[in-house]
Enzyme design. Structure first.
Site, PDB file in Angstrom:
ATOM      1  N   ASP A  11      23.594 -12.516   2.698  1.00 21.93           N
ATOM      2  CA  ASP A  11      23.869 -13.290   1.481  1.00 21.93           C
ATOM      3  C   ASP A  11      25.376 -13.357   1.181  1.00 21.93           C
ATOM      4  O   ASP A  11      25.893 -14.402   0.798  1.00 21.93           O
ATOM      5  CB  ASP A  11      23.130 -12.656   0.299  1.00 21.93           C
ATOM      6  CG  ASP A  11      23.261 -13.486  -0.974  1.00 21.93           C
ATOM      7  OD1 ASP A  11      23.092 -14.721  -0.904  1.00 21.93           O
ATOM      8  OD2 ASP A  11      23.528 -12.915  -2.040  1.00 21.93           O
ATOM      9  N   LEU A  38       0.804  -1.219   0.000  1.00 17.05           N
ATOM     10  CA  LEU A  38       0.000   0.000   0.000  1.00 17.05           C
ATOM     11  C   LEU A  38       0.836   1.267   0.000  1.00 17.05           C
ATOM     12  O   LEU A  38       0.326   2.368   0.233  1.00 17.05           O
ATOM     13  CB  LEU A  38      -0.995  -0.044   1.163  1.00 17.05           C
ATOM     14  CG  LEU A  38      -1.960  -1.247   1.085  1.00 17.05           C
ATOM     15  CD1 LEU A  38      -2.836  -1.323   2.317  1.00 17.05           C
ATOM     16  CD2 LEU A  38      -2.827  -1.181  -0.154  1.00 17.05           C
ATOM     17  N   CYS A  39       2.145   1.149  -0.248  1.00 19.28           N
ATOM     18  CA  CYS A  39       3.033   2.310  -0.327  1.00 19.28           C
ATOM     19  C   CYS A  39       2.799   3.090  -1.620  1.00 19.28           C
ATOM     20  O   CYS A  39       2.613   2.495  -2.667  1.00 19.28           O
ATOM     21  CB  CYS A  39       4.491   1.843  -0.339  1.00 19.28           C
ATOM     22  SG  CYS A  39       5.317   2.060   1.230  1.00 19.28           S
ATOM     23  N   HIS A  40       2.878   4.415  -1.509  1.00 18.78           N
ATOM     24  CA  HIS A  40       2.793   5.261  -2.693  1.00 18.78           C
ATOM     25  C   HIS A  40       4.137   5.277  -3.419  1.00 18.78           C
ATOM     26  O   HIS A  40       5.177   5.346  -2.778  1.00 18.78           O
ATOM     27  CB  HIS A  40       2.480   6.707  -2.287  1.00 18.78           C
ATOM     28  CG  HIS A  40       1.148   6.879  -1.652  1.00 18.78           C
ATOM     29  ND1 HIS A  40       0.935   6.633  -0.324  1.00 18.78           N
ATOM     30  CD2 HIS A  40      -0.050   7.238  -2.171  1.00 18.78           C
ATOM     31  CE1 HIS A  40      -0.342   6.861  -0.037  1.00 18.78           C
ATOM     32  NE2 HIS A  40      -0.966   7.221  -1.132  1.00 18.78           N
ATOM     33  N   MET A  45       9.073   4.216   4.957  1.00 18.34           N
ATOM     34  CA  MET A  45       9.161   2.838   4.471  1.00 18.34           C
ATOM     35  C   MET A  45      10.372   2.658   3.555  1.00 18.34           C
ATOM     36  O   MET A  45      10.992   1.589   3.539  1.00 18.34           O
ATOM     37  CB  MET A  45       7.878   2.425   3.739  1.00 18.34           C
ATOM     38  CG  MET A  45       6.645   2.329   4.631  1.00 18.34           C
ATOM     39  SD  MET A  45       6.902   1.502   6.229  1.00 18.34           S
ATOM     40  CE  MET A  45       7.504  -0.102   5.711  1.00 18.34           C
ATOM     41  N   GLU A  46      10.722   3.701   2.821  1.00 10.10           N
ATOM     42  CA  GLU A  46      11.884   3.618   1.944  1.00 10.10           C
ATOM     43  C   GLU A  46      13.160   3.468   2.777  1.00 10.10           C
ATOM     44  O   GLU A  46      14.054   2.686   2.421  1.00 10.10           O
ATOM     45  CB  GLU A  46      11.985   4.877   1.057  1.00 10.10           C
ATOM     46  CG  GLU A  46      11.023   4.894  -0.125  1.00 10.10           C
ATOM     47  CD  GLU A  46       9.568   5.191   0.249  1.00 10.10           C
ATOM     48  OE1 GLU A  46       9.294   5.492   1.434  1.00 10.10           O
ATOM     49  OE2 GLU A  46       8.705   5.112  -0.639  1.00 10.10           O
TER      50      GLU A  46
END
Lengths: 159, 159, 159, 159, 159, 159
Positions: A127, A75-77, A112-113
């Site tokens: 990794d 739901l992130c823009h 969020m970024e």
């Protein structure tokens, strides 16, 4: 009705309407870390070779992941990021810490970024180093601060 | 020379050559959690509405992120996943725990896919709940087990 | 300290901060070519059929690649492109030339988008024609001009 | 010369130049439906479990697809969406109807984003339900309205 | 317990486990159409110019979309497609019909890939033609046949 | 009828059917270079700092781009790459040369993956160095060799 902005009054998920918000300079800073054995950390920090450096690759992966945030988080823009920096530094005891700073001139924040950049940087370290250490643990991923825009700044309280 | 398989004898990064490895059934299980206030957790768990459920959305985001792993982690091989499941359950104290199980019939393991699914599920919970709680912390992201293939199984030792 | 803007004073890679730059109309034009045998070129140009045209497909691939630039080039900013055009024309001797024009109303230029469009168009021509000619060579990929924004226009000097 | 804006006066495909258009609030609403057997529809609507709900998953898939429109439709402009909502409701006889509302503050409209969201939502319903019904048909995908910007509003005439 | 394979016995969404299924040659064929005014259809079919052809662009968009299916449909498995063909032909009255054939040598079928290719081809036709006709309607998107694999072939019954 | 495999007997574009081909070990090697001023090259090669190294970043970008080939080149098959290596070395006069080696165990070759890796590496060098030199030219992108599979090996003749 819900207090969760991503869920509308009718209970359906939505990408929140930010059309009426002003485009403003916004910054978010997030942090996280990955703990490992002392030997693994020494290997990661011992960058005698200039190429194939796990830390530089993880920083780059964090920057690139910030650009994919709206693709990963449902739901992130989508936002036009104006600046992304990711730094990985040694942390105690036997950990590497990632810090991400993300900026936009946009209608909503970039928390969020920044959190996604930190997560991808830590996953990439896992990794790069997992051939020697599978027991590493990623932890402490949190938002340090968020500034800009009308909803008020946020600075994490330090205990 | 390096013990890190993603870095060649000449110090350059590489996507490791797995051409000679056999395609085998492989499974990886990873776990992580996000801690929050008691009120926030109650809100997340209180799914009276059937739609817009933060937990179901985060599980789905984890499944979808597993498919994007090779795009996020620079030196990961693209793999044809045969099964992905992500479960979010309450954890103590005041946390939600995500567990991801990923399977492939392929030439290398799916540890990164399981860890990426867990990370994306936790990030999505953060996104869904951040309107009420910005101080949430994601932690304990780790590989629980990895089985299949010739290099030997791994099971995290529990303290 | 570095003169390379993508590398900060501390030597770390970064997506440069363009937050303080003004959104302006910006245009970039790039060019490149792919040389081949005379027979291959005749085949490419001989578009008697209206469908499956290698040249039209390569132009379209160039346009679509321009939109993926920030995903391909690690430190590129995502930009809202306002116009992309790619043209493939015959060039001497025995080559096809691709020219891309890209426009944005944004805070930084679109040189990389134009160069990426040209590269993808040439790669697609290689893919469409490789069944008859594997010895084709892509060359002369360069920025012809860049205008708009405060840092000054650039026009390649012609010898 | 062509009346099709995506095709230039010279007959080449192009991403139309919208640089001179003003950024404005724009909204598009689209609709579509998927018809199925009465038993399949009852199964989809019978959401006794709060998780794994086909309708909630399809709504989310529609929202996420809207963000991928410029990647799917070759000549679409990438746009910063400010709001996306997708609703799936029962329709007669024996169908589910998807409605998508998409908003942007941008230089061109979001009709394709709304139509893409509806298509992806219906395709996801097909995927979720195809184990019990392969004969489902997706139909009636159309633009209901488009408002904002200088080119005039559009409202579909109802018969 | 659910009859929906994408939803587990516990009600959670999952990407179904296909690890035990055999890799087999599998084919799926899907169809759909877009209806429009007679004038719009004439414009689309009147491809005097060899470039910028709406039909060729839509066929290509369909092929490319088939490769993105696992990215669009949340619980779809990523599959190595071995063949994709999309054809757009005139249909009565005043419509264009898209047919997609998709093949894989894989552990599960490619129904969703064929349906996604058809949907993207129709959406692209809408995009290419919407400057002259916004009232177009996409309909009749359905699976025609699915063969290969152990679960049995499917051929849509014609009325 | 066409000799171009990506175009069917009816003139339509297609992703060629490789279903009947055997999965085999396949390798492709490609090369390309970017020429620049002596000063720019010195700056690129002068990697006193271990981080933010333009050459290491471009090698990584090449590896990551190989994984995106089927997304960039319209009619390319998606393939499970088993190994990707990209090396950037000094070339005369005043150039940097990129060489990419790509391997798969698959039903078709990886020429396009190797050429795409080289192109992305050169484009990334352009991006990293363009602040000091906009006149750089990318050239000599060609396939050096392709081995494996039934259609015969190819080795570029050296003049």
């Amino acid at each position: 009705m819900s207090e969760l902005t991503h869920i509308g009054p009718d209970g359906h998920a939505r990408m929140v309407d930010i059309g009426a918000k002003l485009a403003a300079e916004r910054v978010a800073v997030a942090r996280g870390q990955i703990s490992m054995s002392a030997e693994t950390r020494a290997l990661a920090l011992n960058r005698e070779t200039k190429k194939g450096d796990p830390i530089a690759i993880a920083e780059l992966a964090g920057i690139m992941a910030a650009k994919k945030t709206a693709d990963l988080i449902p739901l992130c823009h989508p936002l036009p990021l104006t600046n992304v920096e990711v730094r990985i530094t040694p942390a105690e005891p036997d950990a590497l810490e990632a810090t991400a700073t993300v900026r936009t001139t946009g209608k909503t924040g970039v928390e969020m970024e920044a959190l996604t950049a930190v997560s991808a940087a830590c996953l990439t370290l896992y990794d790069m180093l997992k051939a020697v250490d599978k027991a590493m643990v990623i932890s402490g991923i949190e938002l340090l601060s968020k500034t800009g825009g009308k909803s008020g700044d946020y600075h994490k309280e330090t205990p």
